[in-house]
Each structure stands twice: as C-alpha cells, then as structure tokens.
Write an enzyme that holds these catalytic residues in place. Sequence first.
Site, PDB file in Angstrom:
ATOM      1  CG  HIS A 308     -38.369  14.373  10.831  1.00 48.05           C
ATOM      2  ND1 HIS A 308     -38.839  13.773  11.919  1.00 48.05           N
ATOM      3  CD2 HIS A 308     -38.951  13.532   9.692  1.00 48.05           C
ATOM      4  CE1 HIS A 308     -39.316  12.414  11.516  1.00 48.05           C
ATOM      5  NE2 HIS A 308     -39.366  12.332  10.340  1.00 48.05           N
ATOM      6  CG  ASP A 365     -39.691  12.716   1.830  1.00 49.40           C
ATOM      7  OD1 ASP A 365     -39.449  11.712   1.365  1.00 49.40           O
ATOM      8  OD2 ASP A 365     -40.296  13.351   2.581  1.00 49.40           O
TER       9      ASP A 365
HETATM   10  N1  CMC Z   1     -38.179  25.570   5.939  1.00 51.11           N
HETATM   11  C1  CMC Z   1     -38.044  26.571   6.526  1.00 51.11           C
HETATM   12  N2  CMC Z   1     -38.328  26.592   7.793  1.00 51.11           N
HETATM   13  C2  CMC Z   1     -38.832  25.461   8.420  1.00 51.11           C
HETATM   14  C3  CMC Z   1     -38.788  24.265   7.673  1.00 51.11           C
HETATM   15  C4  CMC Z   1     -38.550  24.148   6.290  1.00 51.11           C
HETATM   16  N3  CMC Z   1     -38.669  23.114   5.667  1.00 51.11           N
HETATM   17  N4  CMC Z   1     -39.338  23.129   8.682  1.00 51.11           N
HETATM   18  C5  CMC Z   1     -39.682  23.895   9.764  1.00 51.11           C
HETATM   19  N5  CMC Z   1     -39.231  25.190   9.468  1.00 51.11           N
HETATM   20  C6  CMC Z   1     -39.304  26.376  10.633  1.00 51.11           C
HETATM   21  C7  CMC Z   1     -40.866  26.695  10.957  1.00 51.11           C
HETATM   22  O1  CMC Z   1     -41.085  27.667   9.976  1.00 51.11           O
HETATM   23  C8  CMC Z   1     -40.754  26.869  12.481  1.00 51.11           C
HETATM   24  O2  CMC Z   1     -40.352  28.072  12.701  1.00 51.11           O
HETATM   25  P1  CMC Z   1     -40.827  29.148  14.036  1.00 51.11           P
HETATM   26  O3  CMC Z   1     -40.364  28.314  15.166  1.00 51.11           O
HETATM   27  O4  CMC Z   1     -40.051  30.353  13.952  1.00 51.11           O
HETATM   28  O5  CMC Z   1     -42.142  29.351  13.810  1.00 51.11           O
HETATM   29  C9  CMC Z   1     -39.763  25.797  12.962  1.00 51.11           C
HETATM   30  O6  CMC Z   1     -38.935  25.550  11.868  1.00 51.11           O
HETATM   31  C10 CMC Z   1     -40.409  24.502  13.508  1.00 51.11           C
HETATM   32  O7  CMC Z   1     -41.371  23.968  12.660  1.00 51.11           O
HETATM   33  P2  CMC Z   1     -42.516  23.336  12.764  1.00 51.11           P
HETATM   34  O8  CMC Z   1     -43.378  23.348  11.599  1.00 51.11           O
HETATM   35  O9  CMC Z   1     -43.315  23.745  14.052  1.00 51.11           O
HETATM   36  O10 CMC Z   1     -41.896  21.798  12.956  1.00 51.11           O
HETATM   37  P3  CMC Z   1     -42.955  20.673  12.812  1.00 51.11           P
HETATM   38  O11 CMC Z   1     -42.050  19.558  13.574  1.00 51.11           O
HETATM   39  O12 CMC Z   1     -44.291  20.821  13.106  1.00 51.11           O
HETATM   40  O13 CMC Z   1     -42.722  20.037  11.407  1.00 51.11           O
HETATM   41  C11 CMC Z   1     -42.182  19.543   9.134  1.00 51.11           C
HETATM   42  C12 CMC Z   1     -41.820  19.353  10.759  1.00 51.11           C
HETATM   43  C13 CMC Z   1     -41.411  18.045   8.410  1.00 51.11           C
HETATM   44  C14 CMC Z   1     -43.692  19.246   8.880  1.00 51.11           C
HETATM   45  C15 CMC Z   1     -41.686  20.624   8.742  1.00 51.11           C
HETATM   46  O14 CMC Z   1     -40.288  20.604   8.985  1.00 51.11           O
HETATM   47  C16 CMC Z   1     -41.637  20.751   7.229  1.00 51.11           C
HETATM   48  O15 CMC Z   1     -42.880  21.393   6.919  1.00 51.11           O
HETATM   49  N6  CMC Z   1     -40.733  20.570   6.570  1.00 51.11           N
HETATM   50  C17 CMC Z   1     -40.819  20.571   4.933  1.00 51.11           C
HETATM   51  C18 CMC Z   1     -41.729  19.459   4.443  1.00 51.11           C
HETATM   52  C19 CMC Z   1     -40.988  18.069   4.230  1.00 51.11           C
HETATM   53  O16 CMC Z   1     -39.744  17.881   3.856  1.00 51.11           O
HETATM   54  N7  CMC Z   1     -41.546  17.102   4.894  1.00 51.11           N
HETATM   55  C20 CMC Z   1     -41.106  15.739   4.974  1.00 51.11           C
HETATM   56  C21 CMC Z   1     -40.876  15.240   6.336  1.00 51.11           C
HETATM   57  S1  CMC Z   1     -39.881  13.798   6.700  1.00 51.11           S
HETATM   58  C22 CMC Z   1     -40.841  12.339   5.808  1.00 51.11           C
HETATM   59  C23 CMC Z   1     -42.141  12.217   6.130  1.00 51.11           C
HETATM   60  O17 CMC Z   1     -42.486  12.605   7.123  1.00 51.11           O
HETATM   61  O18 CMC Z   1     -42.718  11.734   5.307  1.00 51.11           O
END
Ligand code: CMC
Length: 429
Positions: A308, A365
């Site tokens: 998140h 989720d």
């Molecule tokens: N699985 C594997 N690696 C992950 C995941 C994951 N679910 N989420 C983040 N990472 C890693 C990512 O690869 C990155 O690694 P590095 O620093 O080595 O490049 C690091 O963690 C930080 O990730 P980010 O994408 O820069 O973080 P963000 O804050 O931009 O993204 C997120 C947050 C929710 C988009 C992301 O965690 C994600 O894609 N999660 C899976 C989708 C999901 O479950 N979304 C629902 C979010 S909660 C409800 C809502 O918002 O509606």
Amino acid sequence: MSEQRVTLTDEGSGKSVELPVISGTEGEPTLSIKAVPSTLGYFTYDPGFTATASCTSTITFIDGEKGILRYRGYPIEQLAGKSTFLEVAYLLLFGELPTTDEFDGFQSDITHHTMVHEKLNTFISGFHYDAHPMAMMAGVVGSLAAFYHDKMDMSDPEHRVQAAKRMIAKMPTIAAACYRHHMGRPVAYPNNELTYTENFLDMMFSVPAEKYIVDPVAAKAIDLLYILHADHEQNASTSTVRLVGSTGANPYACVSAGISALWGPAHGGANEKVLIMLDEIGDLSRVGKYIDKAKDKDDPFRLMGFGHRVYKNYDPRASIIRKAAHEVLENLGTSDPMMDLAMELERIALEDEYFVSKKLYPNVDFYSGIIYKALGIPVSMFTVMFAIARTVGWVSQWLEQEQTPTPIGRPRQVYAGPTEREYVPIESR
Ligand code: CMC
C-alpha cells in the site's frame, strides 16, 4: 496554519524563500511550496504524488506507519463493530454521527431515491451481455448527468447534497441492473422496506419465479465491507473525483471518473485480481513459486492484495476483513480452500525478507473477495462492490471541495521532448 517556517536556499543564485509549515490536527507537518516558483524560479517534481498533499480535508485520517484509519475521528474498528453503513455515510457526509431523527430522515431520503429513470435500463440493455460491469458502471453513472443535470444548480448547497444522496441511493440499483443484464435476468426494482444492503442483495439475486429471502449473514457482511471501503482520504480515485470536480464538472461526471480510476488493478481492481491469482495458484504446494515470482524483478507479477502506498504496517481494514471472512464461512457452514491458500500466502510473505524489508502487508483487497465469493457475488462484480461503498467517500470529498473555493487542478511537467525544430514537408522526409 502555524508560525513555523522552513527556509529554502538556492546556493547557486543565493536566493531564499521562507516556506510556511501547515500543521493539521494530526499527521506529518506539511511544507507549503506555493511560493517556490515565483521566488526561486523552480517548479517541484513529485511523480505519483508520493510527497505532496493536494488539499486540506477534515474527513479521513490515516497513519500508515501505525496502521490507523479514522473517519471524522472515529477509529475504523469502532465503526466496523458498532455502526452501520448508512450511519457511516451520514458521518462522512456531514461530519457528525446522526441523532435518531437525523438518521431516520437521512435513511428515508436515501430509500426514496433508489429508483432510476426507466430509460436508464434501456441504456444498460444496449451493452453487450459480457461487458465488464465496471465499464458499464462508469458509462451509466456518467449518463446520470443527462437525466439530472438540468435540474441541478451547483452553487446551491442543498442541490449538491441532493446529488450526493441521489448517487449513494442509486449505485446499488445500477450495479444490480448491470449484473442482471449480464445474466439475462429481468430488471429488479428496489424494495423500500429493505435496508440498504438487503435491498442490494434482493435486486441482485431475486427472480420473478421464486420468493427470495435475504440472508442476514450476507446483509451484515456486506454492510461491514461497505463501512470499511467507504473512504480512504486522497487515494487515486478520490483524487480523480476532486480533480474532475475542480473543473466545475457535475458530480455524476466526477463519480464516473472515480469509478474508472478505481477499476485499475493497482487500486480497487485488485480485489478481483486477488481471486484470479488465488485460483491460478490453485494449491498450497504452489504458494512458494508465486512468492518467488513476486520477488523476481524480471517478472511483472505482483502479489495482488499486498502492499500500500500509505500503510507501512498491517492495513487495519485487512485485519477486520480477515476475521469477518472466517466468521462468514463459519456462519454459512462452508469452507473455502482459497481461505487456506490466502492465509498460507500471508504467513509466508510476512516472514519473507523481501516483503518484510519493503513493509508489504495484506491490504483491504486481500480477503474481501473470499467473503464476496462465499456470498455468491461474481468475481467481475467485486470492484463494483468497492465502488458502491466508495461512492460515499467520493461524494463527501466532492462536497467538502465544493464548500471551499478550490483552484482548478493543473499539475506542471518537466518537458523532455524535442526543442524547437522546422517542419519538413512529407515528400522531403
Ligand atoms: N508484490 C511484490 N512486490 C511489491 C508489491 C507486491 N504486491 N507491492 C510493492 N512491491 C514492491 C515494488 O516492486 C517496489 O520494489 P522496489 O523498491 O525494489 O522497486 C516496492 O515494493 C515499492 O512498491 P511501489 O510500487 O513503488 O509502491 P507504491 O506505493 O507505488 O504502490 C501499490 C503501492 C498498492 C500500487 C503496490 O503495493 C501494488 O501494486 N500492490 C498490488 C496491487 C494491490 O493490491 N492494490 C490494492 C491497493 S489497496 C486498495 C486500493 O487502493 O484500492
């Protein structure tokens, strides 16, 4: 605004500017950077808004490090345990919990706006039967402007509240109509004797040939999920609603844009993707393989329902939903191997250095789909369920924005394209 100031100095030019610090009632102090371009000649760069507050709001507070979520000051755990979705909707919209009279009036208003114009059903019937329900929702909600826009005076606060109530009331009716269109079932009309969630289940699952009695376990579980999904401060879809709203667009257009933003798999679309992922994993013995895939930088796979932008701790909504998922399965007298899969995935991920170091925890989720599935909600409707609940947050945030004069949202950019060049006629290229 506090008296605190932070001085920013450009060592190159020797110019400096004093930036005021904005302190809310809780949360990190925030630097107001408005004066930077005019004094230092720089814009600020923050792709994805990881460090930028876009507004001041009194609605929802999150402390991502501590795993805290509060609506209007009330902890989500208390609201989930003691309140109802409609009461929470009132709280989010108007700032205070209602008295009995206020609640009765609000409930009556919502109940009496549940019907939709009959022509809207004709509109829905124009979609192909297998259109994704989120695509239908975005289109149908956007089209509400064509039915109600002329009568709406955006400068009148009562009209705005009316539009907000109308939207909350009609979302379940529209959602169920989209589902029934997909199933080839006749339209079901709302029944004003039922509660908000009972009504939704009735419109989803009743058929003309048989009496349908809403299962109280299902109604209670959905009410809880709606409370947990109702608002989440300036997430992507809410920010979209505010951005569209800042142009003066009508609220139906704003919510339609919010639905489109919510659909993405990084946002609300993740609840659908979690179930698809669990289905693909299929067996406890394959959990390790998928954990490895999620950690592999060369593999685009991410563990859906994990991570998140704000929570760097367990998402408080996920703990409540995980407990509720166990209770629902128990009350329905069923079990679901997907629950075991999800728990094993969580167990391994929470011990794994990759997930621990990046502070990746289950989010809202991760477990919600298991409840929806147990209640017979089809996977393609999961994000629609999220949208019904989040409509309350969207319209509350839209109302708040409309009460405060807000400039049109207009970010800047760092231009990295070609500099000026001469046009070359096609025959000379
Ligand atoms: N699985 C594997 N690696 C992950 C995941 C994951 N679910 N989420 C983040 N990472 C890693 C990512 O690869 C990155 O690694 P590095 O620093 O080595 O490049 C690091 O963690 C930080 O990730 P980010 O994408 O820069 O973080 P963000 O804050 O931009 O993204 C997120 C947050 C929710 C988009 C992301 O965690 C994600 O894609 N999660 C899976 C989708 C999901 O479950 N979304 C629902 C979010 S909660 C409800 C809502 O918002 O509606």
